[in-house]
Design an enzyme around this catalytic site. Structure first.
Site, mmCIF file in Angstrom:
data_model
loop_
_atom_site.group_PDB
_atom_site.id
_atom_site.type_symbol
_atom_site.label_atom_id
_atom_site.label_comp_id
_atom_site.label_asym_id
_atom_site.label_seq_id
_atom_site.Cartn_x
_atom_site.Cartn_y
_atom_site.Cartn_z
ATOM 1 N N LYS A 216 0.845 -1.191 0.000
ATOM 2 C CA LYS A 216 0.000 0.000 0.000
ATOM 3 C C LYS A 216 0.884 1.247 0.000
ATOM 4 O O LYS A 216 1.464 1.606 1.018
ATOM 5 C CB LYS A 216 -0.927 0.050 1.222
ATOM 6 C CG LYS A 216 -1.974 1.143 1.036
ATOM 7 C CD LYS A 216 -2.509 1.711 2.329
ATOM 8 C CE LYS A 216 -1.994 3.044 2.709
ATOM 9 N NZ LYS A 216 -2.034 4.145 1.753
ATOM 10 N N GLU B 244 9.256 1.067 11.060
ATOM 11 C CA GLU B 244 10.285 2.085 10.842
ATOM 12 C C GLU B 244 9.584 3.419 11.078
ATOM 13 O O GLU B 244 8.797 3.857 10.251
ATOM 14 C CB GLU B 244 10.728 1.968 9.382
ATOM 15 C CG GLU B 244 12.112 2.437 9.113
ATOM 16 C CD GLU B 244 13.153 1.508 9.689
ATOM 17 O OE1 GLU B 244 13.685 1.882 10.750
ATOM 18 O OE2 GLU B 244 13.404 0.444 9.112
ATOM 19 N N CYS C 183 13.048 10.594 7.794
ATOM 20 C CA CYS C 183 12.909 10.125 9.174
ATOM 21 C C CYS C 183 14.223 10.246 9.922
ATOM 22 O O CYS C 183 14.242 10.439 11.120
ATOM 23 C CB CYS C 183 12.371 8.707 9.219
ATOM 24 S SG CYS C 183 13.007 7.638 7.953
ATOM 25 N N GLU D 218 8.754 15.542 15.723
ATOM 26 C CA GLU D 218 9.203 15.406 14.344
ATOM 27 C C GLU D 218 8.471 16.444 13.483
ATOM 28 O O GLU D 218 7.266 16.358 13.295
ATOM 29 C CB GLU D 218 8.903 13.981 13.851
ATOM 30 C CG GLU D 218 9.542 13.672 12.524
ATOM 31 C CD GLU D 218 9.367 12.218 12.100
ATOM 32 O OE1 GLU D 218 8.228 11.709 12.142
ATOM 33 O OE2 GLU D 218 10.369 11.602 11.713
HETATM 34 P P1 NAI Z 1 1.186 8.102 8.311
HETATM 35 O O1 NAI Z 1 2.067 7.339 9.223
HETATM 36 O O2 NAI Z 1 -0.199 8.317 8.737
HETATM 37 O O3 NAI Z 1 1.145 7.397 6.878
HETATM 38 C C1 NAI Z 1 2.090 6.448 6.407
HETATM 39 C C2 NAI Z 1 1.358 5.336 5.673
HETATM 40 O O4 NAI Z 1 0.491 4.662 6.580
HETATM 41 C C3 NAI Z 1 0.468 5.814 4.536
HETATM 42 O O5 NAI Z 1 0.510 4.867 3.492
HETATM 43 C C4 NAI Z 1 -0.898 5.848 5.178
HETATM 44 O O6 NAI Z 1 -1.949 5.734 4.259
HETATM 45 C C5 NAI Z 1 -0.827 4.627 6.069
HETATM 46 N N1 NAI Z 1 -1.765 4.632 7.201
HETATM 47 C C6 NAI Z 1 -2.322 5.685 7.831
HETATM 48 N N2 NAI Z 1 -3.121 5.293 8.835
HETATM 49 C C7 NAI Z 1 -3.067 3.933 8.852
HETATM 50 C C8 NAI Z 1 -3.671 2.923 9.661
HETATM 51 N N3 NAI Z 1 -4.502 3.220 10.652
HETATM 52 N N4 NAI Z 1 -3.382 1.636 9.409
HETATM 53 C C9 NAI Z 1 -2.518 1.311 8.430
HETATM 54 N N5 NAI Z 1 -1.937 2.210 7.616
HETATM 55 C C10 NAI Z 1 -2.200 3.518 7.824
HETATM 56 O O7 NAI Z 1 1.901 9.483 8.014
HETATM 57 P P2 NAI Z 1 1.236 10.781 7.320
HETATM 58 O O8 NAI Z 1 -0.146 10.985 7.850
HETATM 59 O O9 NAI Z 1 1.421 10.668 5.864
HETATM 60 O O10 NAI Z 1 2.190 11.929 7.869
HETATM 61 C C11 NAI Z 1 1.982 12.462 9.157
HETATM 62 C C12 NAI Z 1 3.299 12.811 9.792
HETATM 63 O O11 NAI Z 1 4.041 11.637 10.046
HETATM 64 C C13 NAI Z 1 4.221 13.647 8.935
HETATM 65 O O12 NAI Z 1 3.936 14.999 9.066
HETATM 66 C C14 NAI Z 1 5.566 13.287 9.461
HETATM 67 O O13 NAI Z 1 5.880 14.080 10.580
HETATM 68 C C15 NAI Z 1 5.412 11.877 9.917
HETATM 69 N N6 NAI Z 1 5.955 10.914 8.949
HETATM 70 C C16 NAI Z 1 7.092 10.267 9.276
HETATM 71 C C17 NAI Z 1 7.661 9.392 8.384
HETATM 72 C C18 NAI Z 1 8.917 8.700 8.715
HETATM 73 O O14 NAI Z 1 9.451 7.992 7.881
HETATM 74 N N7 NAI Z 1 9.425 8.858 9.893
HETATM 75 C C19 NAI Z 1 7.100 9.149 7.052
HETATM 76 C C20 NAI Z 1 5.860 9.857 6.816
HETATM 77 C C21 NAI Z 1 5.338 10.703 7.752
#
Ligand code: NAI
Ligand code: MG
Length: 506
Positions: free
Chosen positions: A196, A270, A304, A405
């Site tokens: 996904k 991660e 990250c 973050e």
């Molecule tokens: P997110 O963690 O919500 O999304 C990442 C992935 O998880 C996407 O594919 C999303 O559709 C999926 N997802 C969301 N809710 C889920 C659930 N309940 N069950 C399974 N999959 C789910 O991150 P988002 O909303 O894109 O970004 C929010 C904040 O997170 C950003 O502003 C940033 O600070 C942080 N972030 C950190 C990352 C890292 O690698 N450390 C990567 C992306 C975001």
């Protein structure tokens, strides 16, 4: 403000690039080896953050589509993919990556449009992503089980078996690399997968799946588009998914882990980071400033492992800051489609608003903004989601900008007066993904590397990761390690076979 030349050119460049990138391609889900829309009939737009225009639309899948993808993956696991030898799987993966390499220019353009990534970075990252997948296709051939000397009348040995269907969920900051970190080991280990991609960046994964046609057997690799609650959550709860690997925000990671707990499904997580970069007074300050800038501004700070906290010894603070500000000013903020651009927009309006809030918060908390912080000095009024490389000085570690973050081009500079204080500040966060140390003193380098609680410590450099160097977090930054040989084990379980040998009755 009136529209200006910069954004006109930007818009024209992007309209041209979008039509080039989307001509003759249907950006659909990929289930059971077939390009497919969702039964819901719904689609959603993916936009380019550079000019905030739609690129195309992809199917808005739901739990039924997830079920179809998992069924296809299970059938392939019980069928063709599952019955292939390790060598045959490895060959198929390498054939697939050679096709992807031949199409890397297209993949880089999609990645750049979708995420607003500078094209030079996108090209580099596509190459890197493929390196990782190929790495696993090679190392899996060197994998061996063990023979355990139990007793004379027993032959006991182990073999490593795949779990079955792996659910892989990735974010938008490095769409292809982060997918590759999971696809490579999962497939090489013999699992079938349902991937996904993030809803913000669905395009490169779509092509990666389409380009596996006639190479990977139907159902081995499936891609389902959609939102976290509509696709991600059903995937993590699915009873036929027997391994989950997730990259994203730590709070989402918590939700994923809870969902996985119901099925006792193993997870690799991660998650976020708040990595310190500790500059000791003996460091080459000019070099350290360049590392600090690359560490927090690469990918517009949306990494990250970003060096989002810069810790400077008080004696060299002023000198360092001159170099650091010059480095920030030298970033080429602009059109991601131009080769020389080093800093593009943030990925989305939502991320832009979030980072802007943190910039306001930093001022409210009493930090000193020495540069950046807004778009006023840029002619981007009519362009996309740009924020200038920003530096906050006089940050203290209890401020939220030092603890949370931000995921944008925002550096927080803190000062320390001795070694122990540096280590205390470095470790005083919930995260532990990565850290950096700048020093010319070998003892300080080794001692700090030991004392900082993080999964990776870079000395006099930022971000060097290659296939083979384990990457993953301490503390709230996650569980498990990616990028390395040991990652294969995260997608395999060990079986012990213990055979009783009777005395020959001859
Ligand atoms: P997110 O963690 O919500 O999304 C990442 C992935 O998880 C996407 O594919 C999303 O559709 C999926 N997802 C969301 N809710 C889920 C659930 N309940 N069950 C399974 N999959 C789910 O991150 P988002 O909303 O894109 O970004 C929010 C904040 O997170 C950003 O502003 C940033 O600070 C942080 N972030 C950190 C990352 C890292 O690698 N450390 C990567 C992306 C975001
Ligand atoms: Mg989210």
């Amino acid at each position: 403000m009136t529209n200006n030349g910069f954004s006109d050119t930007l818009r024209r460049n992007h309209e041209r690039a979008i039509s080039e990138a989307t001509a003759d391609v249907q950006f659909n889900a990929w289930i059971d080896g077939v390009s497919t829309t969702s039964d819901t009939g719904r689609r959603f737009e993916t936009r380019t953050p550079t000019v905030d225009e739609p690129i195309t639309a992809v199917p808005r899948c739901d739990a039924d589509d997830v079920n179809a993808a998992v069924d296809a993956a299970e059938a392939a696991f019980d069928g063709v993919w599952g019955s292939m030898s390790e060598d045959e799987r490895s060959d198929a993966i390498l054939e697939w990556t050679s096709v992807l390499r031949a199409n890397s220019k297209e993949l880089a353009l999609l990645e750049s449009l979708d995420a607003g990534k500078p094209i030079a970075n996108a090209k580099y990252e596509v190459g890197k992503a493929l390196d990782y997948i190929e790495y696993y296709a090679h190392v899996v051939r060197g994998e061996q089980g063990n023979q355990i000397p139990v007793a004379d009348d027993v032959h006991a040995f182990t073999k490593r078996e795949p779990y079955g269907v792996a659910g892989l969920i990735v974010p938008w900051n490095y769409p292809l690399i982060l997918a590759a970190w999971k696809l490579g080991p999962a497939l090489a280990a013999g699992n079938t997968v349902v991937l996904k991609p993030a809803e913000q960046t669905p395009l490169s994964a779509t092509r990666v799946a389409q380009l596996s046609e006639d190479i990977l057997p139907a159902g081995a690799l499936n891609v389902v588009h959609g939102f976290g609650d509509e696709v991600g959550a059903p995937l993590t709860r699915h009873e036929d998914v027997s391994k989950i690997s997730f990259t994203g925000e730590d709070m989402t990671g918590e939700t994923v882990m809870k969902a996985a707990a119901e099925g006792i499904t193993p997870v690799t997580l991660e998650l976020g980071g708040k990595s310190p970069f500790v500059v000791f007074p003996d460091a080459d300050l000019e070099k350290a400033a360049s590392i600090a800038a690359e560490g927090v501004f690469y990918n517009t700070g949306q990494s990250c492992e970003a060096f989002s906290r810069t810790l400077i010894h008080e004696d060299v603070h002023d000198e360092f800051m001159e170099f650091f500000e010059a480095e920030a000013a030298a970033r080429i903020v602009g059109d991601p489609l131009r080769e020389e651009t080093t800093t593009g927009p943030l990925v989305s309006k939502q991320q832009f608003e979030k980072v802007k809030e943190y910039v306001k918060l930093g001022r409210r908390e009493g930090a000193t903004m020495v540069r950046g912080g807004c778009t006023d000095s840029l002619d981007y009024e009519h362009a996309g989601w740009y924020i200038e490389p920003t530096i906050f000085d006089n940050v203290t570690n209890d401020m939220r900008i030092a603890q949370e973050e931000i995921f944008g081009p925002v550096a927080s500079v803190l000062t320390f007066s001795d070694y122990d204080e540096a280590i205390t500040i470095a470790n005083d966060v919930d995260f532990g993904l990565a850290a950096g140390v700048a020093t010319t003193n070998l003892s300080i380098a080794h001692r700090a590397a030991d004392d900082i609680r993080a999964g990776t410590v870079w000395v006099n450099q930022y971000g060097r990761l290659v296939p083979g160097t384990p990457f993953g977090g301490y503390k709230r930054s996650g569980i498990g390690r990616e990028c390395a040989k040991e990652t294969l084990k995260e997608y395999q379980q060990t079986k012990t076979i213990n055979i009783q040998i009777d005395d020959p009755k001859l």
